[in-house]
Design a protein around this motif. Structure first.
Motif, PDB file in Angstrom:
ATOM      1  N   MET A 166       0.817  -1.210   0.000  1.00 47.67           N
ATOM      2  CA  MET A 166       0.000   0.000   0.000  1.00 47.67           C
ATOM      3  C   MET A 166       0.852   1.261   0.000  1.00 47.67           C
ATOM      4  SD  MET A 166      -3.334  -0.218  -0.095  1.00 47.67           S
ATOM      5  CE  MET A 166      -3.794   1.340   0.635  1.00 47.67           C
ATOM      6  N   GLN A 227      -4.192  -3.834  -2.759  1.00 50.69           N
ATOM      7  CA  GLN A 227      -5.359  -3.562  -1.920  1.00 50.69           C
ATOM      8  C   GLN A 227      -5.581  -4.596  -0.823  1.00 50.69           C
ATOM      9  OE1 GLN A 227      -7.119  -0.831  -2.021  1.00 50.69           O
ATOM     10  NE2 GLN A 227      -6.091   0.024  -3.801  1.00 50.69           N
ATOM     11  N   PHE A 230      -4.695  -3.264   2.636  1.00 46.79           N
ATOM     12  CA  PHE A 230      -5.716  -2.366   3.191  1.00 46.79           C
ATOM     13  C   PHE A 230      -6.879  -3.154   3.773  1.00 46.79           C
ATOM     14  CE2 PHE A 230      -9.874  -0.518   2.054  1.00 46.79           C
ATOM     15  CZ  PHE A 230      -9.920   0.505   2.989  1.00 46.79           C
TER      16      PHE A 230
END
Length: 349
Positions: A166, A227, A230
């Motif tokens: 990220m 992603q 996250f």
């Protein structure tokens, strides 16, 4: 074409004066925002001191004054939103009804062109595939990571490593994975990790990013890799927020780990999962950097954001590029509204 300083000097001076005026305006607003509340605060303090000395009831703060405070604090944000979002959105919408030179009105021709042109239909399908796969796969991996890493011995280290992608830009991530997918001719030493594995297993190296639709899936892998960290962080926090008494009660009832996941963990973290899926969906709809860096949109891998850039800046078709931008904007709006309503319901609940 040579740059004529004497001819361009008035324009440069005008630009310089504009920049100075803008800086002075922003500085003045900041000073105003600092001075006005301070003045009201000092005045309020003096009123309180006077009222307490005379034994009178403390004066109430008028609602009009509170509205004025809110206005001064919101004014810079509203101005920036108008300049940076509302005005460009309105202008882009108007341009979407014009031709490539932005001079002639063509109505809905740019929108019908999207569904009549095979290459653009392919772009829309690719975008749909991205939006369907990336949020679901990234959330699934994030949930898997969160469950596996939760209360592990080196939990903080493992989470840091998983979340690290990220911190990398989409361009940087695409460049890293291009080395993974790199190709060299048969018989040559492979520098791409994927082709090296294939060759080690007795297969032949392939130009992975040239084969459709496999190349789209390989680009989606990059987005999932970014992603998933996250999703893991958000879902891990949601899992830790599950009340301990509920978990203990389930264990006393003899619930198996599988039943614990489906009956306790998953229902408890459902709001967090919705937030993760919607957030990743919005980011996926706007994906541009990965496609641009990975394949430049070639070999049937382009998406709406990349094609919007091509039409507007490479082909000079401002109308068609603006129409794609409007479609992208319309697709994002329902997700944003749903996210806002979901967060509001959580806050009220």
């Amino acid at each position: 074409m040579e740059f004529d300083f004497a001819e361009e000097q008035p324009k440069l001076l005008m630009l310089l004066y504009g920049l100075i005026a803008f800086v002075l305006l922003i500085g003045g607003l900041l000073l105003l925002l600092d001075a006005v509340p301070s003045w009201f605060a000092r005045r309020r303090e003096a009123q309180l001191i006077a009222a307490s000395a005379n034994g009178a009831p403390l004066p109430r703060r008028p609602k009009q004054r509170e509205s004025m405070f809110a206005f001064f604090f919101l004014l810079p944000t509203v101005l920036l939103l108008l300049v940076g979002l509302v005005v460009p959105a309105v202008r882009t919408t108007l341009l979407s009804f014009m031709d490539g030179s932005s001079t002639n009105w063509v109505g809905l021709r740019n929108y019908t062109w999207m569904f009549a042109e095979d290459s653009i239909v392919r772009v829309l399908i690719n975008t749909l595939v991205w939006v369907l796969l990336v949020p679901l796969v990234a959330t699934a991996f994030g949930l898997l990571y969160a469950i596996i890493v939760d209360k592990a011995k080196f939990e903080s280290v493992a989470k840091s490593l998983i979340f690290m992608p990220m911190a990398i830009s989409f361009v940087g991530a695409a460049i890293i994975w291009k080395f993974v997918y790199a190709y060299r001719g048969e018989g040559e030493e492979q520098i791409g990790l994927l082709n090296q594995i294939v060759v080690s297993l007795g297969g032949e190296p392939k130009q992975w990013l040239l084969e459709s639709p496999l190349n789209t899936v390989l680009l989606i892998v990059i987005m999932v890799w970014i992603q998933a960290g996250f999703a893991m962080v958000v879902l891990s926090a949601a899992i830790k927020a599950i009340p301990a008494d509920i978990v203990e009660a389930a264990r006393l009832d003899g619930v198996s780990p599988w039943q614990m996941f489906w009956q306790i963990t998953l229902p408890s973290i459902k709001p967090a999962m919705i937030v993760v899926v919607v957030t990743i969906s919005i980011a996926t709809l706007k994906v541009f950097d990965i496609v641009r860096t990975g394949t430049n949109g070639n070999y049937d891998t382009s998406v709406i954001a990349n094609e919007m850039y091509n039409q507007s800046f490479r082909y000079g078709q401002n109308g068609q590029g603006s129409a794609l931008a409007v479609v992208l904007f319309v697709l994002v709006i329902p997700l944003v509204i749903y996210q806002i309503r979901n967060l509001r319901q959580q806050r009220e609940g």
